[in-house]
Write a protein that holds these residues in place. Structure first.
Motif, PDB file in Angstrom:
ATOM      1  N   GLU A  46       0.608  -1.240   0.205  1.00  0.00           N
ATOM      2  CA  GLU A  46       0.318  -0.222  -0.066  1.00  0.00           C
ATOM      3  C   GLU A  46       0.939   1.111   0.599  1.00  0.00           C
ATOM      4  OE1 GLU A  46      -2.973  -0.332   3.312  1.00  0.00           O
ATOM      5  OE2 GLU A  46      -3.619  -2.294   2.299  1.00  0.00           O
ATOM      6  N   ALA A  47       1.957   1.425   0.830  1.00  0.00           N
ATOM      7  CA  ALA A  47       2.901   2.677   0.764  1.00  0.00           C
ATOM      8  C   ALA A  47       3.345   2.532  -0.407  1.00  0.00           C
ATOM      9  CB  ALA A  47       3.820   2.347   1.699  1.00  0.00           C
ATOM     10  N   LEU A  48       3.478   1.619  -1.511  1.00  0.00           N
ATOM     11  CA  LEU A  48       4.377   1.775  -2.647  1.00  0.00           C
ATOM     12  C   LEU A  48       3.757   2.178  -3.700  1.00  0.00           C
ATOM     13  CD1 LEU A  48       6.544  -1.370  -2.932  1.00  0.00           C
ATOM     14  CD2 LEU A  48       7.708   0.745  -3.194  1.00  0.00           C
ATOM     15  N   LYS A  49       2.280   1.847  -3.271  1.00  0.00           N
ATOM     16  CA  LYS A  49       1.198   2.204  -4.357  1.00  0.00           C
ATOM     17  C   LYS A  49       0.642   4.090  -4.267  1.00  0.00           C
ATOM     18  CE  LYS A  49      -3.838   1.026  -5.442  1.00  0.00           C
ATOM     19  NZ  LYS A  49      -4.736   0.569  -5.332  1.00  0.00           N
ATOM     20  N   ALA A  50       0.627   4.215  -3.177  1.00  0.00           N
ATOM     21  CA  ALA A  50       0.657   5.584  -2.672  1.00  0.00           C
ATOM     22  C   ALA A  50       1.542   6.446  -3.138  1.00  0.00           C
ATOM     23  CB  ALA A  50       0.634   5.605  -0.919  1.00  0.00           C
ATOM     24  N   MET A  51       2.814   5.909  -2.821  1.00  0.00           N
ATOM     25  CA  MET A  51       3.803   7.099  -3.168  1.00  0.00           C
ATOM     26  C   MET A  51       4.157   7.026  -4.688  1.00  0.00           C
ATOM     27  SD  MET A  51       6.975   5.476  -0.943  1.00  0.00           S
ATOM     28  CE  MET A  51       7.310   7.375  -1.172  1.00  0.00           C
ATOM     29  N   LEU A  52       3.705   6.619  -5.597  1.00  0.00           N
ATOM     30  CA  LEU A  52       3.398   6.756  -6.798  1.00  0.00           C
ATOM     31  C   LEU A  52       2.499   7.796  -7.865  1.00  0.00           C
ATOM     32  CD1 LEU A  52       2.414   2.454  -7.956  1.00  0.00           C
ATOM     33  CD2 LEU A  52       4.761   4.663  -9.032  1.00  0.00           C
ATOM     34  N   SER A  53       0.938   8.111  -6.448  1.00  0.00           N
ATOM     35  CA  SER A  53       0.285   9.073  -7.214  1.00  0.00           C
ATOM     36  C   SER A  53       0.604  10.621  -6.011  1.00  0.00           C
ATOM     37  CB  SER A  53      -0.793   8.490  -6.922  1.00  0.00           C
ATOM     38  OG  SER A  53      -0.966   8.271  -5.068  1.00  0.00           O
ATOM     39  N   GLU A  54       1.866   9.787  -4.858  1.00  0.00           N
ATOM     40  CA  GLU A  54       1.956  11.200  -4.557  1.00  0.00           C
ATOM     41  C   GLU A  54       3.445  11.558  -3.912  1.00  0.00           C
ATOM     42  OE1 GLU A  54      -0.773  13.641   0.068  1.00  0.00           O
ATOM     43  OE2 GLU A  54      -1.548  11.806  -1.258  1.00  0.00           O
ATOM     44  N   ASP A  55       3.679  12.466  -3.295  1.00  0.00           N
ATOM     45  CA  ASP A  55       4.842  12.764  -2.855  1.00  0.00           C
ATOM     46  C   ASP A  55       4.893  13.137  -1.666  1.00  0.00           C
ATOM     47  OD1 ASP A  55       6.282  12.739  -5.584  1.00  0.00           O
ATOM     48  OD2 ASP A  55       6.200  14.798  -5.799  1.00  0.00           O
ATOM     49  N   PHE A  56       6.272  13.122  -0.754  1.00  0.00           N
ATOM     50  CA  PHE A  56       5.946  13.099   0.635  1.00  0.00           C
ATOM     51  C   PHE A  56       6.797  13.236   1.337  1.00  0.00           C
ATOM     52  CE2 PHE A  56       1.872  10.185   1.980  1.00  0.00           C
ATOM     53  CZ  PHE A  56       1.892   9.395   0.536  1.00  0.00           C
ATOM     54  N   ALA A  57       7.031  14.342   2.479  1.00  0.00           N
ATOM     55  CA  ALA A  57       8.057  14.935   3.053  1.00  0.00           C
ATOM     56  C   ALA A  57       9.108  14.167   3.664  1.00  0.00           C
ATOM     57  CB  ALA A  57       7.544  15.933   4.491  1.00  0.00           C
ATOM     58  N   ALA A  58       8.660  12.363   4.372  1.00  0.00           N
ATOM     59  CA  ALA A  58       9.529  11.923   4.998  1.00  0.00           C
ATOM     60  C   ALA A  58       8.574  10.434   5.392  1.00  0.00           C
ATOM     61  CB  ALA A  58       9.422  12.239   5.824  1.00  0.00           C
ATOM     62  N   VAL A  59       8.573   9.409   5.257  1.00  0.00           N
ATOM     63  CA  VAL A  59       8.081   7.877   5.291  1.00  0.00           C
ATOM     64  C   VAL A  59       8.474   7.336   6.399  1.00  0.00           C
ATOM     65  CG1 VAL A  59       7.923   5.709   4.308  1.00  0.00           C
ATOM     66  CG2 VAL A  59       7.590   7.788   3.143  1.00  0.00           C
ATOM     67  N   LEU A  60       7.253   6.952   7.804  1.00  0.00           N
ATOM     68  CA  LEU A  60       7.604   6.538   8.552  1.00  0.00           C
ATOM     69  C   LEU A  60       7.837   5.126   8.579  1.00  0.00           C
ATOM     70  CD1 LEU A  60       7.613   9.493  10.275  1.00  0.00           C
ATOM     71  CD2 LEU A  60       7.175   8.650  12.389  1.00  0.00           C
ATOM     72  N   LEU A  61       8.290   4.278   8.525  1.00  0.00           N
ATOM     73  CA  LEU A  61       8.447   2.458   8.316  1.00  0.00           C
ATOM     74  C   LEU A  61       8.905   1.716   9.569  1.00  0.00           C
ATOM     75  CD1 LEU A  61       7.707   1.315   5.783  1.00  0.00           C
ATOM     76  CD2 LEU A  61       9.730   1.302   4.853  1.00  0.00           C
ATOM     77  N   ASP A  62       7.554   0.844   9.570  1.00  0.00           N
ATOM     78  CA  ASP A  62       7.626  -0.221  10.506  1.00  0.00           C
ATOM     79  C   ASP A  62       9.278  -1.100  10.174  1.00  0.00           C
ATOM     80  OD1 ASP A  62       7.769  -2.104  12.445  1.00  0.00           O
ATOM     81  OD2 ASP A  62       5.902  -2.872  11.903  1.00  0.00           O
ATOM     82  N   VAL A  63       9.581  -1.995  10.391  1.00  0.00           N
ATOM     83  CA  VAL A  63      11.441  -2.403   9.937  1.00  0.00           C
ATOM     84  C   VAL A  63      10.040  -4.200   9.826  1.00  0.00           C
ATOM     85  CG1 VAL A  63      13.171  -4.057  10.076  1.00  0.00           C
ATOM     86  CG2 VAL A  63      13.174  -1.606  11.396  1.00  0.00           C
ATOM     87  N   GLN A  64       9.275  -4.390  10.718  1.00  0.00           N
ATOM     88  CA  GLN A  64       8.873  -6.259  10.778  1.00  0.00           C
ATOM     89  C   GLN A  64       7.378  -6.532  10.473  1.00  0.00           C
ATOM     90  OE1 GLN A  64       9.994  -8.550  11.253  1.00  0.00           O
ATOM     91  NE2 GLN A  64      12.584  -8.160  11.805  1.00  0.00           N
ATOM     92  N   MET A  65       6.861  -6.463   9.247  1.00  0.00           N
ATOM     93  CA  MET A  65       5.450  -7.101   8.502  1.00  0.00           C
ATOM     94  C   MET A  65       5.548  -7.722   8.031  1.00  0.00           C
ATOM     95  SD  MET A  65       4.928  -3.100   7.028  1.00  0.00           S
ATOM     96  CE  MET A  65       5.880  -2.459   5.689  1.00  0.00           C
ATOM     97  N   PRO A  66       4.099  -8.486   8.278  1.00  0.00           N
ATOM     98  CA  PRO A  66       4.077  -9.313   7.202  1.00  0.00           C
ATOM     99  C   PRO A  66       3.578  -9.428   5.190  1.00  0.00           C
ATOM    100  CG  PRO A  66       2.244  -8.294   8.010  1.00  0.00           C
ATOM    101  CD  PRO A  66       3.009  -7.883   8.529  1.00  0.00           C
ATOM    102  N   GLY A  67       4.018  -9.769   4.642  1.00  0.00           N
ATOM    103  CA  GLY A  67       4.548 -10.210   3.249  1.00  0.00           C
ATOM    104  C   GLY A  67       6.253  -9.061   2.724  1.00  0.00           C
ATOM    105  N   LEU A  68       5.790  -7.780   2.533  1.00  0.00           N
ATOM    106  CA  LEU A  68       6.842  -6.735   2.148  1.00  0.00           C
ATOM    107  C   LEU A  68       7.291  -6.203   3.396  1.00  0.00           C
ATOM    108  CD1 LEU A  68       7.750  -6.596  -0.754  1.00  0.00           C
ATOM    109  CD2 LEU A  68       6.456  -4.565  -0.800  1.00  0.00           C
ATOM    110  N   SER A  69       8.043  -6.392   3.634  1.00  0.00           N
ATOM    111  CA  SER A  69       8.912  -5.921   5.064  1.00  0.00           C
ATOM    112  C   SER A  69       9.245  -4.738   4.636  1.00  0.00           C
ATOM    113  CB  SER A  69       9.935  -6.976   5.663  1.00  0.00           C
ATOM    114  OG  SER A  69      10.868  -6.417   4.398  1.00  0.00           O
ATOM    115  N   GLY A  70       9.947  -4.326   5.829  1.00  0.00           N
ATOM    116  CA  GLY A  70      10.309  -2.756   5.645  1.00  0.00           C
ATOM    117  C   GLY A  70      11.358  -2.158   5.170  1.00  0.00           C
ATOM    118  N   LEU A  71      12.162  -3.260   5.200  1.00  0.00           N
ATOM    119  CA  LEU A  71      13.126  -3.200   4.307  1.00  0.00           C
ATOM    120  C   LEU A  71      12.701  -3.745   3.394  1.00  0.00           C
ATOM    121  CD1 LEU A  71      15.668  -5.645   6.887  1.00  0.00           C
ATOM    122  CD2 LEU A  71      15.781  -2.647   6.688  1.00  0.00           C
TER     123      LEU A  71
END
Length: 845
Positions: A46-71
């Motif tokens: 969802e994060a990658l999809k959001a960044m296709l349509s909008e620019d962000f000042a910063a991304v606060l990203l959790d490291v451990q996530m199911p599926g596509l991890s933060g890294l």
């Protein structure tokens, strides 16, 4: 420089990425005061999809996530041209170790924040990027606006006025840029993390914030050249080794590298400080060169804590390795991560063989399910763990262990780590089980005087506590071996063992097992039964060997059943399908059981013998009373008749002829009574060892003739012809004449009593220096099973109702003959008569 009210700064959207909604809510609460749009998503996709349509000042990203991890998400963001410059701040509550932090920086993060975090610091860090984003967008907007106005001025006014206006606007823009620069420096000065800016290429330090000055202990060096910096600043590896100038973080950053997780020692005016260095690259913008942002974090306290932790861990390991019992630790999920050398030596393998879940391979199959059930329950609940199980040793043997473990918890109560021990309780458990088993066996052995039934119960009790197989073999009076009991949990195996005992005789030459016990009276212990032993025990017979293999014997014990130094039988114990093997403790337990069983058998036999003796006594008293009364009754009748006749005579005198007949009858009965009493006295003398012999030269042939002559009247009365076939020459030996006369008398008495009116023959000859006296009758004969018994006290082969006597004649005969150094034997069959043979050495005893 602040923006005018007519041109407000553009918003700076922030992208919040965390798969746990409560965490997103917490972040929203922390960052809400910044007043910027917050976009919340719960996955990397969802994060990658959001960044296709909008620019962000910063991304606060959790490291451990199911599926596509933060890294993985960060890697993709940095690969996209549109989002490559977007700052990424990693958030993590799990991966706190240095390696995880370094890995985060390696994936393009500008910061790695460990939960729980300080809300103010987080908001300040994010606020910097918000302001940078808004100012950058504002500059872009104003630049676009300026160009638009320039185009309008060029279109409406002359070139001079356009140039003047442009000049004026440029001056204004410079003022604003200067103000912007001052504002940015003020922001950077207020960041609590030491930070410097290094110009790419030249390596010149263009800025150092207040936190950097405080860490340095004064104004942080701002050399104009690389060489000057190398002279002013000294950095070393954590082990004290110097870091070459070209490997310094500032030099690498000046070359365009991004440094992540670099730990080093920095020498400052206030002393040496351990620091963690991170750097990232800021690309060149219009009018500004490319720079590297280098941050320092003072990790001296962290390193000190690490050293303390390492020391404590080393102390723990030293203590654990010095303990005589197994010591282990496990992670919160129950996976073992440490075992001490006691376990590695016990299992004969490396430490890794017991880590994780590998230790379960050492547990006895019968104990594994219960052990895992309790361990799983403790890991799930955090409750203390305690269980007893058998664990396999390097040689394949199993021993009992008591394992206990307790859980160390996080401040919030969650399990953090398990600490456990495993104590070898095999000897104590065996002692306890042995005492319990022996107590049960002793109670069983003492519950009845039926020895055979008791031993059969003991055989059943021994399986499976002491053995997989248990057999009991008893020695008979004739020296033969009789299998009394076989016990096994499988009835088919029991039938097989009985079949082997029935079909095959025992190999008395075998080196192990029952033959060894019979030969030596000592225990036969075979810890490991080999194929060669089976072949030797079966004599190589293929069929017998095949049946022996079906028994599956792996370890073997045969212990003697002893009582008062006499071997009564053999107790056989064996392990097969259980895989157990006997050791010295088992041998001691089995021998103790054998002694108790032997004592029980001996007591039962003594009791049976005493009962037999009591019965014999009672029988003897009855027979003796009858036999003693038999001669007394005629005497009493004769005397009473004589008294009546005397009373009937006027002068009280009877003729001598009448008195003589009475006296002859009384004398005959008195001799019989004397013989009975003498027999009883002889039994008493024999029993007390006081049978006296008066040795002298005796002609046995002459003695036999004299005794036979004395028996002529009795033989005639019994209608038995008495035949003598004696040697013509005298048969002289050194014997007791009266005792020999007693022997011949007893044998002739028996022959006439049981001769059934048929001839009785007496023979005498000398062979190899021995006199052989034979007395044969053709009477009722003696059964084979009674032939040994008739030489015992008060024993007879027939009922005393049909034949009188005390049952002492043959016993006295045997004892007299033995005292004279000879022996007596009998050969007989029912209804075929009997031959008694006395063998005496001519030289005497």
């Amino acid at each position: 420089m602040s923006s005018s009210p007519s041109t407000p700064l553009p918003p700076a959207p922030l992208l919040l990425v965390d798969d746990y909604p409560p965490n997103l809510i917490a972040l929203e609460a922390v960052l809400a005061p910044l007043g910027q749009p917050l976009v919340k998503v719960t996955s990397g996709e969802e994060a990658l999809k959001a960044m296709l349509s909008e620019d962000f000042a910063a991304v606060l990203l959790d490291v451990q996530m199911p599926g596509l991890s933060g890294l993985e998400t960060a890697t993709i963001i940095k690969q996209r041209k549109r989002s490559a410059a977007t700052p990424i701040l990693f958030l993590s509550a799990v991966s706190r170790d240095e390696g995880a932090i370094l890995e985060g920086y390696a994936h393009g993060a500008v910061d790695y924040i460990v939960k729980p975090y300080d809300a103010d610091i987080l908001r300040a860090k994010v606020g910097v990027f918000v302001d940078l984003y808004r100012r950058g967008r504002q500059l872009q907007r104003e630049e676009a606006e300026m160009r638009r106005r320039e185009r309008e001025l060029l279109e409406r006014e002359s070139a001079a006025r356009v140039q003047a206006a442009a000049q004026q606007h440029a001056e204004s823009l410079n003022e604003r840029l200067t103000a912007q620069q001052q504002w940015l420096e003020a922001v950077l000065h207020r960041i609590p993390v030491p930070l410097v800016l290094v110009e790419r290429g030249s390596g010149r330090f263009t800025f150092a914030n207040a936190a950097a000055d405080r860490m340095w202990g004064g104004t942080y060096p701002r050399p104009e050249t690389r060489a000057e910096y190398d002279r002013l600043v000294t950095v070393r590896h954590l082990d004290g080794a110097p870091i070459p100038p070209e490997q310094m973080a500032s030099a690498r950053t000046a070359r365009g590298e991004s440094v992540s997780g670099l730990q080093m020692l920095l020498d400052t005016p206030r002393g040496t400080t351990a620091i963690l260095v991170e750097s990232s690259q800021v690309p060149a913008m219009e009018g500004s060169p490319a720079v590297g942002v280098v941050t320092f974090q003072d990790i001296s306290a962290l390193k000190q804590a690490e050293r303390a932790l390492q020391k404590r861990e080393q102390e723990f390991r030293t203590l654990a390795e010095s303990m005589p019992q197994v010591v282990w630790t496990a992670r919160a999920d129950g996976q073992l991560d440490y075992v001490n050398q006691v376990l590695t030596r016990y299992m004969g393998r490396e430490e890794a063989a017991a880590l994780g879940n590998s230790w379960t391979q050492l547990i006895h199959p019968e104990d594994l399910d219960e052990t895992l059930r309790r361990w799983t329950h403790s890991v799930r609940t955090g409750e203390p763990f305690e269980v007893e199980y058998r664990m396999r040793r390097a040689d394949g043997a199993y021993r009992w262990f008591l394992t206990r473990a307790t859980c160390m918890r996080e401040p919030d109560g969650r399990p953090l780590k398990w600490f456990g021990t495993a104590t070898d309780i095999d000897d104590a458990r065996r002692t306890r089980d042995a005492h319990r088993f022996l107590a049960e066996a002793s109670a069983m052995l003492g519950s009845t005087l039926d020895a055979e039934a008791t031993l059969q119960q003991v055989a059943r009790l021994a399986v499976p506590t002491l053995a997989d197989w248990c057999c009991v073999d008893m020695l008979e009076e004739d020296g033969s071996l009789r299998r009394l009991a076989v016990s096994h949990t499988d009835p088919a195996k029991v039938r097989l063992a009985w079949e082997i005992a029935r079909r095959y005789a025992l190999n008395l030459k075998a080196a192990h097992g029952v033959p060894h016990v019979l030969r030596t009276g000592e225990t036969s212990w075979v810890p490991d039964v080999t194929e060669a032993m089976l072949v030797a025990a079966t004599g190589g017979d293929p069929e017998r060997l095949g049946m022996a293999r079906q028994l599956g014997l792996r370890s073997f014990l045969a212990v003697p059943l002893l009582a008062r130094g006499k071997l009564l039988g053999v107790l056989i114990l064996a392990h097969s399908e259980s895989g157990r093997r006997y050791d010295e403790a088992d041998v001691r337990l089995a021998e103790d059981l054998g002694r108790r069983a032997g004592l029980a058998v001996d007591n039962a036999r003594l009791y049976a013998a005493s009962q037999t003796a009591v019965q014999l006594r009672d029988d003897f008293l009855g027979v003796a009373s009858h036999e003693l009364k038999t001669p007394l009754t005629p005497i009493q009748l004769k005397v009473q008749a004589l008294q009546r006749r005397v009373s009937a005579e006027p002068d009280g005198v009877l003729p001598a002829r009448q008195v003589g007949a009475v006296l002859d009858a009384v004398s005959t009965q008195t001799r019989k009574l004397s013989v009975l009493v003498s027999g009883l006295l002889d039994v008493s003398r024999i029993s007390t060892g006081r049978l006296e012999l008066h040795l002298e030269p005796v002609d046995l042939a002459s003695l036999v003739r004299e005794v036979a002559h004395a028996f002529e009247a009795e033989a005639a009365k019994a209608d038995c012809a008495l035949r003598l076939r004696l040697a013509e020459a005298p048969v002289v030996g050194r014997w007791d004449r009266l005792r020999l006369e007693q022997v011949v008398t007893n044998l002739l008495t028996n022959a006439l009593k049981y001769g059934a009116g048929r001839p009785v023959e007496v023979t005498l000859a000398t062979v190899d220096g021995r006199a052989l006296l034979g007395v044969r009758d053709e009477g009722i004969g003696i059964a084979a099973e009674a032939q040994a018994r008739i030489f015992e006290k008060f024993e007879r082969a027939v009922s005393d109702r049909h034949y009188g006597g005390l049952g002492l004649g043959l016993y006295i005969t045997r004892e007299i003959v033995r005292a004279l150094g000879g022996g007596v034997s009998v050969e007989s069959e029912p209804e075929r008569g009997a031959l008694f043979t006395v063998s005496l050495p001519l030289v005497g005893p």
